[in-house]
Design a protein around this motif. Structure first.
Motif, mmCIF file in Angstrom:
data_model
loop_
_atom_site.group_PDB
_atom_site.id
_atom_site.type_symbol
_atom_site.label_atom_id
_atom_site.label_comp_id
_atom_site.label_asym_id
_atom_site.label_seq_id
_atom_site.Cartn_x
_atom_site.Cartn_y
_atom_site.Cartn_z
ATOM 1 N N ASP A 1 24.381 51.992 33.067
ATOM 2 C CA ASP A 1 25.488 52.888 32.693
ATOM 3 C C ASP A 1 26.839 52.201 32.771
ATOM 4 O OD1 ASP A 1 26.325 52.853 35.339
ATOM 5 O OD2 ASP A 1 25.594 54.847 35.809
ATOM 6 N N ALA A 2 27.888 53.000 32.596
ATOM 7 C CA ALA A 2 29.251 52.470 32.541
ATOM 8 C C ALA A 2 29.670 51.782 33.833
ATOM 9 C CB ALA A 2 30.233 53.596 32.211
ATOM 10 N N LEU A 3 29.023 52.123 34.957
ATOM 11 C CA LEU A 3 29.354 51.469 36.218
ATOM 12 C C LEU A 3 29.207 49.962 36.098
ATOM 13 C CD1 LEU A 3 29.898 51.444 39.294
ATOM 14 C CD2 LEU A 3 27.444 51.762 39.626
ATOM 15 N N LEU A 4 28.044 49.511 35.604
ATOM 16 C CA LEU A 4 27.796 48.073 35.498
ATOM 17 C C LEU A 4 28.537 47.464 34.319
ATOM 18 C CD1 LEU A 4 23.979 47.973 36.342
ATOM 19 C CD2 LEU A 4 25.925 47.563 37.833
ATOM 20 N N GLN A 5 28.566 48.170 33.199
ATOM 21 C CA GLN A 5 29.248 47.633 32.025
ATOM 22 C C GLN A 5 30.728 47.428 32.295
ATOM 23 O OE1 GLN A 5 28.392 50.099 28.630
ATOM 24 N NE2 GLN A 5 26.236 50.278 29.176
ATOM 25 N N THR A 6 31.362 48.423 32.907
ATOM 26 C CA THR A 6 32.774 48.325 33.219
ATOM 27 C C THR A 6 33.040 47.205 34.213
ATOM 28 O OG1 THR A 6 33.080 50.675 32.819
ATOM 29 C CG2 THR A 6 34.792 49.568 34.098
ATOM 30 N N ALA A 7 32.202 47.137 35.243
ATOM 31 C CA ALA A 7 32.401 46.116 36.269
ATOM 32 C C ALA A 7 32.347 44.727 35.689
ATOM 33 C CB ALA A 7 31.334 46.283 37.350
ATOM 34 N N ARG A 8 31.384 44.468 34.819
ATOM 35 C CA ARG A 8 31.253 43.128 34.263
ATOM 36 C C ARG A 8 32.448 42.759 33.377
ATOM 37 N NH1 ARG A 8 25.094 44.561 32.876
ATOM 38 N NH2 ARG A 8 24.150 43.986 34.862
ATOM 39 N N SER A 9 32.937 43.750 32.643
ATOM 40 C CA SER A 9 34.049 43.463 31.729
ATOM 41 C C SER A 9 35.341 43.170 32.461
ATOM 42 C CB SER A 9 34.252 44.651 30.781
ATOM 43 O OG SER A 9 34.769 45.757 31.483
ATOM 44 N N LEU A 10 35.409 43.568 33.753
ATOM 45 C CA LEU A 10 36.650 43.388 34.489
ATOM 46 C C LEU A 10 36.693 42.104 35.302
ATOM 47 C CD1 LEU A 10 37.169 47.062 35.687
ATOM 48 C CD2 LEU A 10 38.593 45.813 34.083
ATOM 49 N N VAL A 11 35.570 41.378 35.348
ATOM 50 C CA VAL A 11 35.546 40.133 36.099
ATOM 51 C C VAL A 11 35.931 38.983 35.166
ATOM 52 C CG1 VAL A 11 34.113 38.560 37.424
ATOM 53 C CG2 VAL A 11 33.773 41.002 37.639
ATOM 54 N N ASP A 12 36.914 38.210 35.562
ATOM 55 C CA ASP A 12 37.347 37.091 34.727
ATOM 56 C C ASP A 12 36.264 36.018 34.665
ATOM 57 O OD1 ASP A 12 40.694 37.369 36.046
ATOM 58 O OD2 ASP A 12 39.816 38.250 34.243
ATOM 59 N N ALA B 1 38.606 61.069 36.400
ATOM 60 C CA ALA B 1 38.966 61.189 34.991
ATOM 61 C C ALA B 1 39.243 59.825 34.374
ATOM 62 C CB ALA B 1 40.188 62.088 34.838
ATOM 63 N N ALA B 2 38.941 58.749 35.107
ATOM 64 C CA ALA B 2 39.301 57.403 34.647
ATOM 65 C C ALA B 2 38.633 57.039 33.329
ATOM 66 C CB ALA B 2 38.948 56.371 35.726
ATOM 67 N N GLU B 3 37.394 57.482 33.122
ATOM 68 C CA GLU B 3 36.703 57.154 31.868
ATOM 69 C C GLU B 3 37.259 57.945 30.687
ATOM 70 O OE1 GLU B 3 32.424 56.948 31.779
ATOM 71 O OE2 GLU B 3 32.342 56.464 33.915
ATOM 72 N N GLU B 4 38.081 58.966 30.984
ATOM 73 C CA GLU B 4 38.674 59.772 29.923
ATOM 74 C C GLU B 4 40.169 59.494 29.764
ATOM 75 O OE1 GLU B 4 36.366 63.898 30.374
ATOM 76 O OE2 GLU B 4 36.517 62.745 32.222
ATOM 77 N N ALA B 5 40.660 58.471 30.482
ATOM 78 C CA ALA B 5 42.077 58.121 30.445
ATOM 79 C C ALA B 5 42.350 57.042 29.405
ATOM 80 C CB ALA B 5 42.534 57.633 31.818
ATOM 81 N N LYS B 6 43.464 57.186 28.731
ATOM 82 C CA LYS B 6 43.940 56.128 27.844
ATOM 83 C C LYS B 6 44.685 55.100 28.688
ATOM 84 C CE LYS B 6 46.106 59.222 25.342
ATOM 85 N NZ LYS B 6 46.912 59.892 24.284
ATOM 86 N N ASP B 7 44.312 53.841 28.556
ATOM 87 C CA ASP B 7 44.957 52.744 29.287
ATOM 88 C C ASP B 7 45.021 53.036 30.792
ATOM 89 O OD1 ASP B 7 46.235 50.391 29.859
ATOM 90 O OD2 ASP B 7 48.180 50.998 29.040
ATOM 91 N N PRO B 8 43.871 53.193 31.469
ATOM 92 C CA PRO B 8 43.870 53.558 32.887
ATOM 93 C C PRO B 8 44.581 52.555 33.794
ATOM 94 C CG PRO B 8 41.690 52.833 32.187
ATOM 95 C CD PRO B 8 42.511 52.999 30.946
ATOM 96 N N LYS B 9 44.646 51.282 33.377
ATOM 97 C CA LYS B 9 45.326 50.301 34.210
ATOM 98 C C LYS B 9 46.808 50.615 34.379
ATOM 99 C CE LYS B 9 42.193 46.639 32.625
ATOM 100 N NZ LYS B 9 42.094 45.336 31.927
ATOM 101 N N LEU C 1 41.412 50.310 43.636
ATOM 102 C CA LEU C 1 40.020 50.501 43.260
ATOM 103 C C LEU C 1 39.903 51.240 41.930
ATOM 104 C CD1 LEU C 1 38.664 51.603 46.747
ATOM 105 C CD2 LEU C 1 38.163 49.438 45.605
ATOM 106 N N THR C 2 40.726 52.256 41.748
ATOM 107 C CA THR C 2 40.634 53.083 40.545
ATOM 108 C C THR C 2 40.952 52.288 39.287
ATOM 109 O OG1 THR C 2 41.306 54.985 41.872
ATOM 110 C CG2 THR C 2 41.413 55.238 39.494
ATOM 111 N N THR C 3 41.939 51.418 39.361
ATOM 112 C CA THR C 3 42.314 50.622 38.181
ATOM 113 C C THR C 3 41.371 49.449 37.968
ATOM 114 O OG1 THR C 3 43.914 49.424 39.547
ATOM 115 C CG2 THR C 3 44.742 51.274 38.234
ATOM 116 N N ALA C 4 40.780 48.928 39.032
ATOM 117 C CA ALA C 4 39.840 47.810 38.888
ATOM 118 C C ALA C 4 38.485 48.278 38.373
ATOM 119 C CB ALA C 4 39.664 47.096 40.229
ATOM 120 N N ILE C 5 38.071 49.491 38.779
ATOM 121 C CA ILE C 5 36.764 50.028 38.376
ATOM 122 C C ILE C 5 36.978 51.462 37.887
ATOM 123 C CG2 ILE C 5 34.363 50.391 39.073
ATOM 124 C CD1 ILE C 5 34.882 48.530 41.448
ATOM 125 N N PRO C 6 37.511 51.639 36.681
ATOM 126 C CA PRO C 6 37.800 52.990 36.168
ATOM 127 C C PRO C 6 36.525 53.701 35.733
ATOM 128 C CG PRO C 6 38.375 51.342 34.515
ATOM 129 C CD PRO C 6 37.942 50.586 35.742
#
Length: 465
Positions: free
Chosen positions: A454-465, A218-226, A68-73
């Motif tokens: 906010d980043a919740l929706l923006q991040t989620a959309r960017s992670l869906v192929d 801290a996922a939004e403050e991590a470099k390369d969280p994946k 979950l953390t890597t899919a939705i950082p």
């Protein structure tokens, strides 16, 4: 997310070592105090069994939670996953439970810091020292995440070193006879020796590992969280399992463990069995041992502030708490708000001292209630998202799915049911907090509707192929 001066964002500066330091540092105070209350409930042997069960839950949970953390950082962590999976109400339950966990854990740790300082300075009031710790580390967290995370890494490494020193110093007095003497407590319910004690001790075994999941915030403050988050989490849980069993066994084998079972500083007192009252080793443990408490205290302040910030940003809490300091790029209002609640808890003796338990024990139990509900919601979110969003990019997938998340979920549900049974007063207080939170949630739906994308929706959309 906008990053201009008017709307500053969190800053991506954390690497894998920083995240490992946060993951372990959040928890490592659990090796220094809190867990020994489990001996009073279950005995050493009974509590050993409890710890095995809880360690199994945490290991399977972390390997699943990392997906979950890597899919939705996202800084909201469990709040973000449950909101994505179950909508606003799911987000509320997970978010409120996480807030209880992360806001109630620091006052317990602050009280332990006060107890450790009181060993060295008997005239110092532990509560005064606890408040001083809040003011100091809230300030450090406000000054910048990289400074805070670097400090966290330093004190975490020092705290681990100190635990290894403790094991080395008490090892000459190691005796399994000491550890096993009177090792069963509780009743013979259902024909099993000390069964009730083993189950009732669950909150104190959870304290060994509580809050490791906070690194997700801290996922939004991590470099390369994946890449960095899986390394930090897997190395972190392995580190903590080894330390938990090592400290527990060597402390119990050093002497009369019953003298350690209802105090906030079991390690210095265990060391006294071996080196006496005036040894330099003892003074070193008291001083350096503080770093273990400081690591968790400091790290959880970082965790609760990001959780408050993320929920406020999404309209679940007053929007003013989502403000980022333009100079330091940290959620300063969220840091202060959580500190105010924690300091109030330290002085809430009449409210939180009941059921034959100390103030610290009840605060620990309250925090654990929040954690267990959050674990249940997180694993339920994983199962739901696997079905509803199979195309979601998952850089790390839970191994042995569905066994690992299913095992974590099943043990977490068992823990929750038994904790409610053995701690009805704390359970009622926890339920009261959740109901008050839901009332606010219900009354502020317009606030959430007006919240920015906010980043919740923006991040989620960017992670869906």
């Amino acid at each position: 997310m906008q990053t201009d001066a008017a709307n500053p964002s969190l800053k991506k500066t954390l690497g894998a070592w920083h995240l490992w330091g946060i993951a372990v540092g959040l928890v490592i105070s659990g090796e220094y105090f809190g867990w020994s209350y489990g001996w009073a409930t279950a005995g050493t042997l009974g509590f050993f069994i409890t710890t095995v069960i809880v360690a199994l839950m945490y290991t399977s949970f972390i390997f699943s939670f990392t997906e979950l953390t890597t899919a939705i950082p996202h800084a909201g962590g469990p709040f973000a996953y449950a909101r994505r999976a179950f909508g606003p109400s799911g987000g509320f339950v997970a978010g409120a439970a996480t807030l209880v966990e992360f806001v109630f854990a620091p006052p317990a740790i602050a009280m332990a810091i006060g107890a450790y300082l009181n060993v060295q300075f008997p005239e110092l009031n532990p509560k005064t020292a606890a408040v001083g710790a809040y003011l100091l580390f809230m300030t450090l967290n406000i000054l910048g995440v990289q400074l805070a995370a670097t400090f966290e890494l330093f004190v975490t490494v020092l705290a681990i070193f100190e635990l290894l020193v403790f094991i080395g110093v008490v090892s000459p007095g190691f005796s399994l006879a000491n550890f096993s003497a009177g090792g069963w407590a509780g009743s013979d319910t259902f024909g099993l020796p000390a069964f009730t004690g083993i189950i009732a001790a669950i909150p104190f075994a959870i304290w060994f590992f509580l809050a490791i999941e906070g690194a997700a915030m801290a996922a939004e403050e991590a470099k390369d969280p994946k890449r960095t988050i899986p390394v930090a989490y897997i190395a972190g849980i392995l580190t903590l399992v080894v330390l938990a069993f090592g400290v527990m066994i060597f402390a119990g084998a050093a002497g009369d463990w019953t003298k350690l079972s209802n105090i906030n500083d079991p390690l210095p007192q265990a060391m006294k069995f071996i080196v006496g009252e005036n040894s330099g080793w003892l003074h070193m443990l008291v001083w350096i041992g503080l770093f273990g408490l400081i690591a968790s205290f400091h790290g959880i302040i970082m965790g609760y502030s990001r959780q408050i910030y993320a929920q406020a940003r999404a309209g679940y809490l007053p929007p003013s708490l989502a403000k980022i300091n333009p100079s330091f790029r940290t959620p300063h209002r969220a840091i202060i708000a959580g500190g105010v609640v924690g300091i109030a808890a330290i002085y809430s003796d009449e409210l939180i001292t009941f059921g034959g338990q100390t103030l610290t024990a009840n605060i620990v139990t309250m925090s654990v209630f929040g954690a267990i509900v959050m674990y249940i919601m997180s694993m339920a979110s994983l199962f739901k998202l696997r079905r509803s969003e199979p195309a979601l990019a998952r850089p790390f997938k839970a191994p042995l799915y569905p066994l690992f998340p299913g095992l974590a979920l099943a043990i977490a549900v068992l823990c929750l049911l038994t904790m409610v049974y053995f701690n009805p007063q704390v359970a009622s207080l926890f339920l009261g907090f959740m109901l008050l939170g839901y009332a606010y949630f219900w009354l502020t739906h317009k606030q959430r509707e007006a919240a920015p994308d906010d980043a919740l929706l923006q991040t989620a959309r960017s992670l869906v192929d």
